[in-house]
Design a protein around this motif. Structure first.
Motif, PDB file in Angstrom:
ATOM      1  N   THR A 191       0.829  -1.216   0.000  1.00 45.19           N
ATOM      2  CA  THR A 191       0.000   0.000   0.000  1.00 45.19           C
ATOM      3  C   THR A 191       0.859   1.260   0.000  1.00 45.19           C
ATOM      4  O   THR A 191       1.902   1.332   0.645  1.00 45.19           O
ATOM      5  CB  THR A 191      -0.938   0.032   1.220  1.00 45.19           C
ATOM      6  OG1 THR A 191      -0.169  -0.141   2.414  1.00 45.19           O
ATOM      7  CG2 THR A 191      -1.987  -1.058   1.111  1.00 45.19           C
ATOM      8  N   ILE A 192       0.364   2.246  -0.738  1.00 45.79           N
ATOM      9  CA  ILE A 192       1.052   3.536  -0.889  1.00 45.79           C
ATOM     10  C   ILE A 192       0.076   4.656  -0.543  1.00 45.79           C
ATOM     11  O   ILE A 192      -1.041   4.702  -1.078  1.00 45.79           O
ATOM     12  CB  ILE A 192       1.544   3.739  -2.334  1.00 45.79           C
ATOM     13  CG1 ILE A 192       2.488   2.607  -2.754  1.00 45.79           C
ATOM     14  CG2 ILE A 192       2.216   5.094  -2.489  1.00 45.79           C
ATOM     15  CD1 ILE A 192       2.766   2.579  -4.246  1.00 45.79           C
ATOM     16  N   LYS A 207      -2.104   3.861   7.622  1.00 47.71           N
ATOM     17  CA  LYS A 207      -1.098   2.834   7.954  1.00 47.71           C
ATOM     18  C   LYS A 207      -0.547   2.138   6.708  1.00 47.71           C
ATOM     19  O   LYS A 207      -0.455   0.895   6.640  1.00 47.71           O
ATOM     20  CB  LYS A 207      -1.686   1.813   8.926  1.00 47.71           C
ATOM     21  CG  LYS A 207      -2.124   2.418  10.256  1.00 47.71           C
ATOM     22  CD  LYS A 207      -2.565   1.358  11.238  1.00 47.71           C
ATOM     23  CE  LYS A 207      -3.054   1.984  12.547  1.00 47.71           C
ATOM     24  NZ  LYS A 207      -2.046   2.825  13.211  1.00 47.71           N
ATOM     25  N   SER A 208      -0.183   2.940   5.708  1.00 52.57           N
ATOM     26  CA  SER A 208       0.348   2.380   4.466  1.00 52.57           C
ATOM     27  C   SER A 208       1.804   1.958   4.624  1.00 52.57           C
ATOM     28  O   SER A 208       2.512   2.416   5.526  1.00 52.57           O
ATOM     29  CB  SER A 208       0.229   3.408   3.338  1.00 52.57           C
ATOM     30  OG  SER A 208      -1.119   3.639   3.005  1.00 52.57           O
ATOM     31  N   ASP A 209       2.249   1.094   3.703  1.00 54.01           N
ATOM     32  CA  ASP A 209       3.647   0.659   3.711  1.00 54.01           C
ATOM     33  C   ASP A 209       4.578   1.813   3.319  1.00 54.01           C
ATOM     34  O   ASP A 209       5.669   1.954   3.875  1.00 54.01           O
ATOM     35  CB  ASP A 209       3.837  -0.494   2.722  1.00 54.01           C
ATOM     36  CG  ASP A 209       3.045  -1.726   3.135  1.00 54.01           C
ATOM     37  OD1 ASP A 209       3.296  -2.236   4.246  1.00 54.01           O
ATOM     38  OD2 ASP A 209       2.177  -2.167   2.360  1.00 54.01           O
ATOM     39  N   LEU A 210       4.145   2.616   2.359  1.00 51.72           N
ATOM     40  CA  LEU A 210       5.001   3.648   1.780  1.00 51.72           C
ATOM     41  C   LEU A 210       4.248   4.965   1.724  1.00 51.72           C
ATOM     42  O   LEU A 210       3.034   4.984   1.483  1.00 51.72           O
ATOM     43  CB  LEU A 210       5.413   3.230   0.363  1.00 51.72           C
ATOM     44  CG  LEU A 210       6.419   4.087  -0.384  1.00 51.72           C
ATOM     45  CD1 LEU A 210       7.801   3.973   0.255  1.00 51.72           C
ATOM     46  CD2 LEU A 210       6.485   3.651  -1.859  1.00 51.72           C
ATOM     47  N   MET A 211       4.961   6.081   1.953  1.00 48.66           N
ATOM     48  CA  MET A 211       4.349   7.400   1.821  1.00 48.66           C
ATOM     49  C   MET A 211       5.129   8.219   0.803  1.00 48.66           C
ATOM     50  O   MET A 211       6.356   8.336   0.887  1.00 48.66           O
ATOM     51  CB  MET A 211       4.311   8.138   3.159  1.00 48.66           C
ATOM     52  CG  MET A 211       3.548   9.458   3.083  1.00 48.66           C
ATOM     53  SD  MET A 211       3.290  10.187   4.714  1.00 48.66           S
ATOM     54  CE  MET A 211       2.325   8.909   5.507  1.00 48.66           C
ATOM     55  N   LEU A 212       4.401   8.785  -0.162  1.00 45.04           N
ATOM     56  CA  LEU A 212       5.009   9.563  -1.224  1.00 45.04           C
ATOM     57  C   LEU A 212       4.373  10.948  -1.295  1.00 45.04           C
ATOM     58  O   LEU A 212       3.147  11.075  -1.333  1.00 45.04           O
ATOM     59  CB  LEU A 212       4.840   8.843  -2.568  1.00 45.04           C
ATOM     60  CG  LEU A 212       5.406   7.416  -2.643  1.00 45.04           C
ATOM     61  CD1 LEU A 212       5.146   6.808  -4.010  1.00 45.04           C
ATOM     62  CD2 LEU A 212       6.896   7.406  -2.320  1.00 45.04           C
ATOM     63  N   LEU A 237       4.281  12.423  10.313  1.00 43.08           N
ATOM     64  CA  LEU A 237       3.850  11.488   9.282  1.00 43.08           C
ATOM     65  C   LEU A 237       4.658  10.199   9.361  1.00 43.08           C
ATOM     66  O   LEU A 237       5.881  10.225   9.529  1.00 43.08           O
ATOM     67  CB  LEU A 237       3.995  12.118   7.895  1.00 43.08           C
ATOM     68  CG  LEU A 237       3.018  13.255   7.573  1.00 43.08           C
ATOM     69  CD1 LEU A 237       3.396  13.940   6.272  1.00 43.08           C
ATOM     70  CD2 LEU A 237       1.586  12.745   7.510  1.00 43.08           C
ATOM     71  N   GLU A 238       3.953   9.063   9.223  1.00 37.25           N
ATOM     72  CA  GLU A 238       4.591   7.767   9.400  1.00 37.25           C
ATOM     73  C   GLU A 238       4.264   6.831   8.228  1.00 37.25           C
ATOM     74  O   GLU A 238       3.177   6.880   7.665  1.00 37.25           O
ATOM     75  CB  GLU A 238       4.111   7.115  10.703  1.00 37.25           C
ATOM     76  CG  GLU A 238       4.420   7.918  11.958  1.00 37.25           C
ATOM     77  CD  GLU A 238       3.805   7.302  13.205  1.00 37.25           C
ATOM     78  OE1 GLU A 238       2.960   6.384  13.053  1.00 37.25           O
ATOM     79  OE2 GLU A 238       4.150   7.731  14.315  1.00 37.25           O
ATOM     80  N   ALA A 239       5.245   5.981   7.895  1.00 41.64           N
ATOM     81  CA  ALA A 239       5.044   4.911   6.924  1.00 41.64           C
ATOM     82  C   ALA A 239       6.054   3.808   7.227  1.00 41.64           C
ATOM     83  O   ALA A 239       7.220   4.087   7.514  1.00 41.64           O
ATOM     84  CB  ALA A 239       5.221   5.423   5.498  1.00 41.64           C
ATOM     85  N   LYS A 240       5.609   2.560   7.140  1.00 40.42           N
ATOM     86  CA  LYS A 240       6.436   1.434   7.568  1.00 40.42           C
ATOM     87  C   LYS A 240       7.700   1.257   6.724  1.00 40.42           C
ATOM     88  O   LYS A 240       8.760   0.909   7.242  1.00 40.42           O
ATOM     89  CB  LYS A 240       5.593   0.145   7.528  1.00 40.42           C
ATOM     90  CG  LYS A 240       4.505   0.090   8.596  1.00 40.42           C
ATOM     91  CD  LYS A 240       3.623  -1.127   8.435  1.00 40.42           C
ATOM     92  CE  LYS A 240       2.622  -0.948   7.307  1.00 40.42           C
ATOM     93  NZ  LYS A 240       1.627  -2.054   7.257  1.00 40.42           N
ATOM     94  N   GLU A 241       7.598   1.508   5.415  1.00 39.54           N
ATOM     95  CA  GLU A 241       8.721   1.245   4.515  1.00 39.54           C
ATOM     96  C   GLU A 241       9.439   2.522   4.068  1.00 39.54           C
ATOM     97  O   GLU A 241      10.325   2.455   3.213  1.00 39.54           O
ATOM     98  CB  GLU A 241       8.221   0.492   3.271  1.00 39.54           C
ATOM     99  CG  GLU A 241       7.484  -0.800   3.579  1.00 39.54           C
ATOM    100  CD  GLU A 241       8.414  -1.869   4.141  1.00 39.54           C
ATOM    101  OE1 GLU A 241       9.620  -1.810   3.849  1.00 39.54           O
ATOM    102  OE2 GLU A 241       7.915  -2.750   4.868  1.00 39.54           O
ATOM    103  N   GLY A 242       9.066   3.672   4.613  1.00 39.19           N
ATOM    104  CA  GLY A 242       9.779   4.893   4.278  1.00 39.19           C
ATOM    105  C   GLY A 242       8.903   5.973   3.677  1.00 39.19           C
ATOM    106  O   GLY A 242       7.748   5.736   3.288  1.00 39.19           O
TER     107      GLY A 242
END
Length: 407
Positions: A165-166, A194-199, A222-227
């Motif tokens: 998820t993005i 709660k996405s994996d990635l934030m862009l 701001l938070e994202a699990k994969e960066g």
């Protein structure tokens, strides 16, 4: 006659014509001098406030909330007047046709005084709709955050990224913000996904780096699990204001780039990052701003020089005209492009599944939402913040969540 005087005269003639028509509507439905005087006084005050703000506007300070409010008030009163003009002018055309017919046929026309009053009431009633909408848009609409979710399937998506998820946000425009509580609510809503990635796809400020000073503590949450990754937008370069010196502009641009690090984002400047999961990877490519006809700083070939054609690729490019002009036909195959920039003009009409309209579509072919051509996708985020007009009418601030699926 000076060249600049001609457009000024045209604008004045249009303003006078609109005001005459609108005043006639009030004059027709009411004989009260108080109502007529109030209309004139309010109209004069709106124009004076706008023109004084414009004439005293210091471009070295960038676009301020005061400037935006003057624009907002002018639009809130002007758009409804155009509705009135449209209705009354249509009724006038009907009158002229009847008069021409009576002359040709030598017959008498029926009195239309009562009809004129009825049409004026309709015109004012219709004008009340955009007026109320614009007032709502300025007070509340710009904080009416919407989470829009898509699920996209690809044959060549690496299996490890099935269900990845993005969250995409765009166009923060921190220089426009005035309400920290509302912005905090928007940031909390982003984190709830709660996405994996934030862009983040560009325009963190209106013009100046210090516009973000009061908001760093909010956006660093701001938070994202994969960066978290970001690119620049056209406003981040400081091109839309007067600087005291060229060096001031260069220094500001450097500070704008440093903001992203302060809030925990990896800023991609014509470069890529590989995202790895269970031994598989996809390529994330970020280009500087590239817009059709202006600020073509982005270099897509440079950004992709160290990745492979067979890689699954997500491209971040602020302006959707880049996708239209260059990306969608590129045989290097950029599977998914994420853009922003248009804001959907912050005004329009959207009824999901039935209607999507905004004046923005006359400028950008891809102006809001998800589009697909040649098996490649672009999502144009409507923006988190607002600019120029201090509100949103029908085109709400957006948080996009995209789930990648293995077809």
């Amino acid at each position: 006659m000076p060249r600049w005087l001609i457009p000024v005269l045209i604008v004045l003639i249009l303003i006078v014509s609109v005001e005459i028509y609108t005043f006639q509507a009030f004059k027709t439905i009411s004989k009260s001098k108080l109502i007529r005087f109030s209309y004139i006084a309010i109209s004069v005050a709106v124009y004076m406030y706008f023109f004084i703000t414009i004439l005293t506007y210091d471009r070295s300070k960038g676009q301020t909330p005061e400037f935006q409010m003057a624009m907002g008030i002018l639009l809130s009163f002007s758009i409804p007047k155009l509705v009135i003009v449209f209705v009354l002018f249509g009724e006038d055309m009907y009158r002229w046709v009847l008069k021409l017919f009576s002359v040709i046929s030598s017959s008498e026309t029926q009195s239309l005084v009562g009809r004129r009053k009825f049409v004026s009431q309709i015109a004012l009633g219709l004008a009340a709709i955009p007026f109320a909408s614009f007032i709502y848009g300025i007070i509340q609409g710009k904080y009416n955050y919407k989470v829009i979710k898509y699920q996209l399937s690809f044959d060549d998506l690496p299996t490890a990224f099935d269900g990845y998820t993005i969250t995409q946000i765009s166009d923060i425009h921190s220089g426009s913000f005035t309400n920290k509580e509302k912005i905090q609510y928007g940031v909390d809503l982003i984190n709830e996904q709660k996405s994996d990635l934030m862009l983040f796809t560009g325009d963190i400020v209106n013009n100046k780096a210090d516009e973000m000073d009061n908001w760093i503590d909010v956006f660093k949450q701001l938070e994202a699990k994969e960066g978290k990754f970001a690119i620049l937008g056209n406003h981040d370069y400081g091109d839309y204001m007067d600087w005291n010196s060229p060096q001031d502009k260069i220094d500001n641009f450097q500070r704008v780039k440093e903001i992203h690090k302060k809030i925990g984002f990896d800023l991609l400047l014509d470069e890529h990052r590989y995202l790895e999961k269970d031994g598989q990877k996809i390529a994330l490519v970020g280009v500087e701003n590239w817009g059709k006809g202006f600020n073509q700083a982005g270099d897509l070939q440079r950004a992709s020089s160290k990745i492979k054609k067979e890689d699954f690729k997500i491209l971040m490019s602020h302006d959707p005209s880049h996708w239209q002009e260059k990306v969608k036909m590129d045989d290097f195959n950029y599977h998914l492009t994420l853009s922003g920039h248009t804001h959907g003009l912050q005004m329009g009409i959207e009824i999901p599944g039935f209607l999507k309209w905004s004046p923005s579509q006359f400028v950008y072919k891809q102006w809001a939402g998800l589009y697909q051509e040649f098996g490649r996708y672009i999502n144009v985020n409507r923006g988190f913040g607002y600019h120029a007009f201090p509100g949103r009418v029908g085109i709400w601030p957006e948080i996009t969540v995209i789930e990648l699926k293995k077809a």
